[in-house]
Scaffold this active site. Structure first.
Site, PDB file in Angstrom:
ATOM      1  N   ARG A 230       2.144  58.107  11.463  1.00 49.46           N
ATOM      2  CA  ARG A 230       2.812  57.271  10.463  1.00 49.46           C
ATOM      3  C   ARG A 230       3.322  58.181   9.344  1.00 49.46           C
ATOM      4  O   ARG A 230       2.643  59.134   8.926  1.00 49.46           O
ATOM      5  CB  ARG A 230       1.853  56.228   9.867  1.00 49.46           C
ATOM      6  CG  ARG A 230       1.566  55.046  10.782  1.00 49.46           C
ATOM      7  CD  ARG A 230       2.793  54.167  11.035  1.00 49.46           C
ATOM      8  NE  ARG A 230       2.512  53.042  11.922  1.00 49.46           N
ATOM      9  CZ  ARG A 230       2.667  53.059  13.249  1.00 49.46           C
ATOM     10  NH1 ARG A 230       3.099  54.141  13.855  1.00 49.46           N
ATOM     11  NH2 ARG A 230       2.424  51.976  13.961  1.00 49.46           N
ATOM     12  N   ASP A 254       8.287  62.436  13.895  1.00 52.23           N
ATOM     13  CA  ASP A 254       8.801  61.257  14.591  1.00 52.23           C
ATOM     14  C   ASP A 254       8.737  60.045  13.669  1.00 52.23           C
ATOM     15  O   ASP A 254       9.250  58.979  13.994  1.00 52.23           O
ATOM     16  CB  ASP A 254       7.970  61.004  15.864  1.00 52.23           C
ATOM     17  CG  ASP A 254       8.545  59.859  16.701  1.00 52.23           C
ATOM     18  OD1 ASP A 254       9.780  59.806  16.849  1.00 52.23           O
ATOM     19  OD2 ASP A 254       7.752  59.031  17.197  1.00 52.23           O
ATOM     20  N   GLU A 259      10.924  55.384   6.287  1.00 48.48           N
ATOM     21  CA  GLU A 259      11.768  55.130   7.468  1.00 48.48           C
ATOM     22  C   GLU A 259      12.276  53.696   7.579  1.00 48.48           C
ATOM     23  O   GLU A 259      13.307  53.440   8.211  1.00 48.48           O
ATOM     24  CB  GLU A 259      11.007  55.493   8.761  1.00 48.48           C
ATOM     25  CG  GLU A 259       9.833  54.571   9.077  1.00 48.48           C
ATOM     26  CD  GLU A 259       9.113  54.960  10.375  1.00 48.48           C
ATOM     27  OE1 GLU A 259       8.725  56.133  10.514  1.00 48.48           O
ATOM     28  OE2 GLU A 259       8.939  54.080  11.237  1.00 48.48           O
ATOM     29  N   HIS A 291      11.129  57.540  15.256  1.00 50.18           N
ATOM     30  CA  HIS A 291       9.929  56.783  15.649  1.00 50.18           C
ATOM     31  C   HIS A 291      10.038  56.309  17.106  1.00 50.18           C
ATOM     32  O   HIS A 291      10.062  55.107  17.387  1.00 50.18           O
ATOM     33  CB  HIS A 291       9.720  55.592  14.705  1.00 50.18           C
ATOM     34  CG  HIS A 291       8.300  55.096  14.703  1.00 50.18           C
ATOM     35  ND1 HIS A 291       7.707  54.560  13.584  1.00 50.18           N
ATOM     36  CD2 HIS A 291       7.350  55.057  15.661  1.00 50.18           C
ATOM     37  CE1 HIS A 291       6.467  54.195  13.881  1.00 50.18           C
ATOM     38  NE2 HIS A 291       6.235  54.489  15.140  1.00 50.18           N
TER      39      HIS A 291
HETATM   40  P1  NAD Z   1      -6.807  54.974  18.002  1.00 53.30           P
HETATM   41  O1  NAD Z   1      -7.275  53.825  17.183  1.00 53.30           O
HETATM   42  O2  NAD Z   1      -7.182  55.019  19.459  1.00 53.30           O
HETATM   43  O3  NAD Z   1      -7.314  56.350  17.342  1.00 53.30           O
HETATM   44  C1  NAD Z   1      -7.219  56.643  15.990  1.00 53.30           C
HETATM   45  C2  NAD Z   1      -8.316  57.645  15.674  1.00 53.30           C
HETATM   46  O4  NAD Z   1      -8.144  58.077  14.324  1.00 53.30           O
HETATM   47  C3  NAD Z   1      -9.732  57.045  15.791  1.00 53.30           C
HETATM   48  O5  NAD Z   1     -10.552  57.891  16.587  1.00 53.30           O
HETATM   49  C4  NAD Z   1     -10.213  57.012  14.353  1.00 53.30           C
HETATM   50  O6  NAD Z   1     -11.622  57.221  14.236  1.00 53.30           O
HETATM   51  C5  NAD Z   1      -9.434  58.179  13.763  1.00 53.30           C
HETATM   52  N1  NAD Z   1      -9.404  58.176  12.305  1.00 53.30           N
HETATM   53  C6  NAD Z   1      -9.580  57.155  11.452  1.00 53.30           C
HETATM   54  N2  NAD Z   1      -9.547  57.616  10.186  1.00 53.30           N
HETATM   55  C7  NAD Z   1      -9.363  58.954  10.257  1.00 53.30           C
HETATM   56  C8  NAD Z   1      -9.271  59.981   9.289  1.00 53.30           C
HETATM   57  N3  NAD Z   1      -9.419  59.725   7.981  1.00 53.30           N
HETATM   58  N4  NAD Z   1      -9.072  61.244   9.724  1.00 53.30           N
HETATM   59  C9  NAD Z   1      -8.976  61.526  11.035  1.00 53.30           C
HETATM   60  N5  NAD Z   1      -9.063  60.581  11.998  1.00 53.30           N
HETATM   61  C10 NAD Z   1      -9.259  59.310  11.612  1.00 53.30           C
HETATM   62  O7  NAD Z   1      -5.241  55.029  17.812  1.00 53.30           O
HETATM   63  P2  NAD Z   1      -4.172  55.708  18.780  1.00 53.30           P
HETATM   64  O8  NAD Z   1      -3.754  54.746  19.831  1.00 53.30           O
HETATM   65  O9  NAD Z   1      -4.648  57.049  19.179  1.00 53.30           O
HETATM   66  O10 NAD Z   1      -2.938  55.833  17.772  1.00 53.30           O
HETATM   67  C11 NAD Z   1      -2.978  56.690  16.658  1.00 53.30           C
HETATM   68  C12 NAD Z   1      -1.816  56.370  15.748  1.00 53.30           C
HETATM   69  O11 NAD Z   1      -0.586  56.726  16.401  1.00 53.30           O
HETATM   70  C13 NAD Z   1      -1.633  54.879  15.437  1.00 53.30           C
HETATM   71  O12 NAD Z   1      -2.429  54.486  14.343  1.00 53.30           O
HETATM   72  C14 NAD Z   1      -0.164  54.774  15.116  1.00 53.30           C
HETATM   73  O13 NAD Z   1      -0.005  54.954  13.721  1.00 53.30           O
HETATM   74  C15 NAD Z   1       0.452  55.966  15.833  1.00 53.30           C
HETATM   75  N6  NAD Z   1       1.383  55.581  16.914  1.00 53.30           N
HETATM   76  C16 NAD Z   1       2.646  56.090  16.892  1.00 53.30           C
HETATM   77  C17 NAD Z   1       3.531  55.786  17.909  1.00 53.30           C
HETATM   78  C18 NAD Z   1       4.939  56.346  17.944  1.00 53.30           C
HETATM   79  O14 NAD Z   1       5.791  55.782  18.625  1.00 53.30           O
HETATM   80  N7  NAD Z   1       5.220  57.443  17.268  1.00 53.30           N
HETATM   81  C19 NAD Z   1       3.125  54.925  18.939  1.00 53.30           C
HETATM   82  C20 NAD Z   1       1.812  54.436  18.938  1.00 53.30           C
HETATM   83  C21 NAD Z   1       0.943  54.763  17.925  1.00 53.30           C
END
Ligand code: NAD
Length: 327
Positions: A230, A254, A259, A291
């Site tokens: 994000r 990305d 955005e 994105h």
């Molecule tokens: P997820 O919930 O499986 O994993 C997120 C991880 O981050 C968890 O293990 C959590 O414990 C950890 N976390 C929480 N707070 C934290 C901190 N302060 N420092 C470090 N780690 C921390 O989520 P995911 O499916 O792996 O997705 C991650 C992120 O990717 C989503 O939140 C979303 O913002 C982003 N995303 C982007 C796209 C894209 O198209 N670019 C697509 C999907 C998701």
């Protein structure tokens, strides 16, 4: 069930339209984003379906509640754009926690490879028959240290990919996963030791501007930074200062703090009003994409399936496994 679908692009309909019919849902596709001034379009619908750059504030939740809309269906994993607390007791928020973590992780690696080896510049050069290599030298990733911030689904997929590249992987997560074969370190150590940093944590009040002036100062000279999570995880002003000072080998973004209203739209005939975005575009070692980490056939199909299964569960009183609540 009647669903009002916001921020519709042609590629959304490819899967949502036929699958929606199979479920017997009536879906109205609106191109407009979900905003205070468009909430009224949800009148007489059972649910609204929104995407990452739509936002749902407490005031909008109240409006939906008054209209007796039962659910907000997020066709995304991230839910930072919804006031989850305000939704409690008023409206259900259902998301798609996992559709294709590999899609995003593969894209993150693609960004790293591109900025590191200047593939984006080489593409343009050779099309102009400029075959010079001047300024296009990168570094080997093999044996370099990569720091993964957030070891959830996407972070884990990225760890697998980085292991495949023969990189040394460090990780930080406030909830370490003991099942993972990865070396967890303190966040500070990750910043100090990594040649590459890839962000895979959600945006929360605790992670906002996790990349800031102080943390950039801790990083190695020539560090590579990739953000597919994000935009607001990075303080853009601090990033630009770091880029100007030559701190970064390369940066792949990305996602971008501001955005909303720009990404996913064709702004090529307009004067870009966002000065930070315009400035970021001027750096030869910065790659910005709109994105699109999620944007594969497999992921889009899975998003449609899971979103509509969430609606089906709601309609039929089944367990709501993807309900999004405050942790
Ligand atoms: P997820 O919930 O499986 O994993 C997120 C991880 O981050 C968890 O293990 C959590 O414990 C950890 N976390 C929480 N707070 C934290 C901190 N302060 N420092 C470090 N780690 C921390 O989520 P995911 O499916 O792996 O997705 C991650 C992120 O990717 C989503 O939140 C979303 O913002 C982003 N995303 C982007 C796209 C894209 O198209 N670019 C697509 C999907 C998701």
């Amino acid at each position: 069930m009647k669903i009002a679908f916001f921020s519709t692009k042609p590629y959304d309909k490819i899967w949502f339209e036929p699958m929606g019919k199979e479920y017997g849902f009536e879906i109205k596709f609106y191109e407009v984003p979900f905003r205070e001034e468009t909430v009224y379009l949800a009148k007489n619908f059972d649910a609204v379906c929104v995407f990452v750059n739509d936002y749902v504030t407490a005031a909008m939740i109240d409006m939906l509640y008054e209209m007796k809309v039962k659910a907000i269906l997020l066709r995304s994993a991230g839910f930072n754009h919804v006031d989850i607390k305000a939704a409690e007791d008023k409206i259900l928020v259902l998301r798609v926690p996992s559709y294709s973590p590999e899609a995003v992780a593969e894209f993150a690696m693609g960004m790293l490879l591109t900025v590191n080896r200047y593939i984006h510049k080489a593409y343009n050069r050779t099309r102009d028959f400029n075959m010079s290599l001047h300024g296009l030298m990168g570094v080997d990733l093999y044996h370099k240290t990569v720091g993964i911030i957030g070891t959830g689904k996407i972070g884990q997929a990225m760890i697998r990919i980085c292991n495949g590249f023969g990189m040394q992987v460090l990780a930080y997560d406030p909830y370490p996963n003991s099942k993972l074969d990865v070396e967890y370190v303190e966040l500070k150590d990750l910043f100090i030791k990594s040649d590459v940093i890839s962000l895979h944590c959600p945006l929360t009040s605790g992670t906002k501007h996790i990349i800031n002036k102080n943390t950039i100062e801790m990083m190695k000279e020539g560090v590579y930074l990739v953000n597919t999570s994000r935009g607001s995880l990075i303080d853009t002003d601090a990033l630009i200062d770091g880029l100007v000072q030559g701190k970064f080998g390369g940066v792949g973004l990305d996602v971008y703090e501001e955005e909303e209203g720009i990404f996913y739209e064709d702004k090529s005939n307009e004067i870009m009003q966002d000065e930070n975005l315009a400035r970021l575009m001027t750096f030869p070692n910065v790659l910005i994409t709109s994105h699109m980490g999620f944007f594969t056939k497999e992921a889009m199909q899975a998003i449609a399936k899971e979103t509509l299964e969430n609606a089906y569960a709601l309609e039929n009183g089944l367990p709501l496994v993807n309900r999004t609540e405050i942790r």
